[in-house]
Scaffold this motif. Sequence first.
Motif, PDB file in Angstrom:
ATOM      1  N   ASP A  71       7.745   1.731  17.200  1.00  0.00           N
ATOM      2  CA  ASP A  71       6.808   1.237  16.186  1.00  0.00           C
ATOM      3  C   ASP A  71       6.860   2.183  14.996  1.00  0.00           C
ATOM      4  OD1 ASP A  71       4.117   0.858  14.738  1.00  0.00           O
ATOM      5  OD2 ASP A  71       4.109  -0.788  16.186  1.00  0.00           O
ATOM      6  N   GLN A  72       6.977   1.610  13.811  1.00  0.00           N
ATOM      7  CA  GLN A  72       7.148   2.434  12.611  1.00  0.00           C
ATOM      8  C   GLN A  72       5.945   3.349  12.352  1.00  0.00           C
ATOM      9  OE1 GLN A  72       7.748  -0.392   9.468  1.00  0.00           O
ATOM     10  NE2 GLN A  72       5.927  -1.580   9.977  1.00  0.00           N
ATOM     11  N   CYS A  73       4.752   2.919  12.769  1.00  0.00           N
ATOM     12  CA  CYS A  73       3.566   3.752  12.537  1.00  0.00           C
ATOM     13  C   CYS A  73       3.652   5.073  13.290  1.00  0.00           C
ATOM     14  CB  CYS A  73       2.302   3.007  12.962  1.00  0.00           C
ATOM     15  SG  CYS A  73       1.771   1.740  11.786  1.00  0.00           S
ATOM     16  N   CYS A  74       4.330   5.056  14.450  1.00  0.00           N
ATOM     17  CA  CYS A  74       4.439   6.286  15.241  1.00  0.00           C
ATOM     18  C   CYS A  74       5.188   7.357  14.468  1.00  0.00           C
ATOM     19  CB  CYS A  74       5.138   5.992  16.564  1.00  0.00           C
ATOM     20  SG  CYS A  74       4.230   4.825  17.611  1.00  0.00           S
ATOM     21  N   ALA A  75       6.225   6.955  13.729  1.00  0.00           N
ATOM     22  CA  ALA A  75       6.984   7.932  12.950  1.00  0.00           C
ATOM     23  C   ALA A  75       6.257   8.302  11.666  1.00  0.00           C
ATOM     24  CB  ALA A  75       8.362   7.377  12.620  1.00  0.00           C
ATOM     25  N   PRO A 123       0.826  -1.207   0.000  1.00  0.00           N
ATOM     26  CA  PRO A 123       0.000   0.000   0.000  1.00  0.00           C
ATOM     27  C   PRO A 123       0.860   1.257   0.000  1.00  0.00           C
ATOM     28  CG  PRO A 123      -0.773  -1.577   1.650  1.00  0.00           C
ATOM     29  CD  PRO A 123       0.525  -2.099   1.118  1.00  0.00           C
ATOM     30  N   ALA A 124       0.353   2.325  -0.602  1.00  0.00           N
ATOM     31  CA  ALA A 124       1.127   3.552  -0.741  1.00  0.00           C
ATOM     32  C   ALA A 124       1.503   4.152   0.600  1.00  0.00           C
ATOM     33  CB  ALA A 124       0.337   4.577  -1.557  1.00  0.00           C
ATOM     34  N   ASP A 125       0.655   3.960   1.642  1.00  0.00           N
ATOM     35  CA  ASP A 125       0.954   4.578   2.929  1.00  0.00           C
ATOM     36  C   ASP A 125       1.629   3.612   3.890  1.00  0.00           C
ATOM     37  OD1 ASP A 125      -1.190   2.954   3.275  1.00  0.00           O
ATOM     38  OD2 ASP A 125      -2.403   4.386   4.420  1.00  0.00           O
ATOM     39  N   HIS A 126       2.141   2.484   3.360  1.00  0.00           N
ATOM     40  CA  HIS A 126       2.921   1.580   4.186  1.00  0.00           C
ATOM     41  C   HIS A 126       4.196   2.284   4.616  1.00  0.00           C
ATOM     42  CE1 HIS A 126       5.446  -1.818   5.337  1.00  0.00           C
ATOM     43  NE2 HIS A 126       4.351  -2.529   5.415  1.00  0.00           N
ATOM     44  N   PRO A 127       4.670   2.068   5.876  1.00  0.00           N
ATOM     45  CA  PRO A 127       5.870   2.739   6.331  1.00  0.00           C
ATOM     46  C   PRO A 127       7.093   2.500   5.465  1.00  0.00           C
ATOM     47  CG  PRO A 127       4.699   1.858   8.206  1.00  0.00           C
ATOM     48  CD  PRO A 127       3.978   1.362   6.969  1.00  0.00           C
TER      49      PRO A 127
END
Length: 319
Positions: free
Chosen positions: A161-165, A5-9
């Motif tokens: 966690d990568q989502c946090c960044a 997905p385009a918004d994957h980290p």
Amino acid sequence: MTSVPADHPSGGAARAGSPPAGGSVQEWLPCSNRALERGDPLPGTAGFGERWLLVEIESGWGRHAFFDSELDPGLGARIVARAEAAGIRPLAIRRTRLRAPQRREQASWRWALVDCRPGSESIRWGRVDDPADLLDLPLDGSAGEPSAAPIYAVCTHARHDQCCAVRGRPVVEALAASHPEFTWECSHLGGDRFAATMVVFPHGLHYGRVTADRAETIVERYAEGRVVPDLLRGRTSLTTVAQAAEAFARDETGDDRVDAFREISERPHPHGWTVELEHDADRLTVEVGERLSEPMLSTCAATLAHPVREFVPVSVARR
């Protein structure tokens, strides 16, 4: 072949290709994407913290900011242990947009003691030239200079966690551009799947699924003494049950004032909890139920799926 997905980290490049063997595409998504697709509820998910010790650590952070940074890990462990023994939650903070040389040249450490307890909300700031001096800092609220200015702390803790960044970075950049004196990056707040997460101090309003534009709305509403209910995970000074009860009361009454409700009592029973809230001259009785979610991978690093507790509204009655 399944594309990323385009918004994957990873930015859609580093992990291009098919999902790992035995894993579904949904499991392969970042945890915040998965939570959004599932519609994981926000109410009652704010981590507890009546009082907080914020410490400026400008260097890069490993998985734990106090143990894996330019701060001596032994000293960091002692700072954390001392704060936690006093019932205070430690949090690392740093300014955004600083270049690496500026971070490495940190010569003093700002700190803030924050009290989020209803009726006692306050922020006191100070500074030490040696972080070891934090071990002598009085934790009773007597040290530092009181400040009436808010703090907007946005989690950007990538190593946790990568989502946090990925989701936190646009939020902190936007807030730093418009409110530079009040905005800080912060270490792990909990609930990575709800990234971007941020806390507004001194009231300890913990928000999730924050975007850059809605962060500005949060700031505007806070200046008016109001919250953004659909993004509010809860007040950190309350139990998760009381957080959920307050959210359900807001839904019922439409009251978005920060201090609209005051918890009177919280009683467990076989089917959930009864929470009594004061609302202006009235008293609300909120019945809170619970359910277990389907097993989920609640963080990007999780490898075993587990169900999590979710709160559900049963009833809200006015007396």
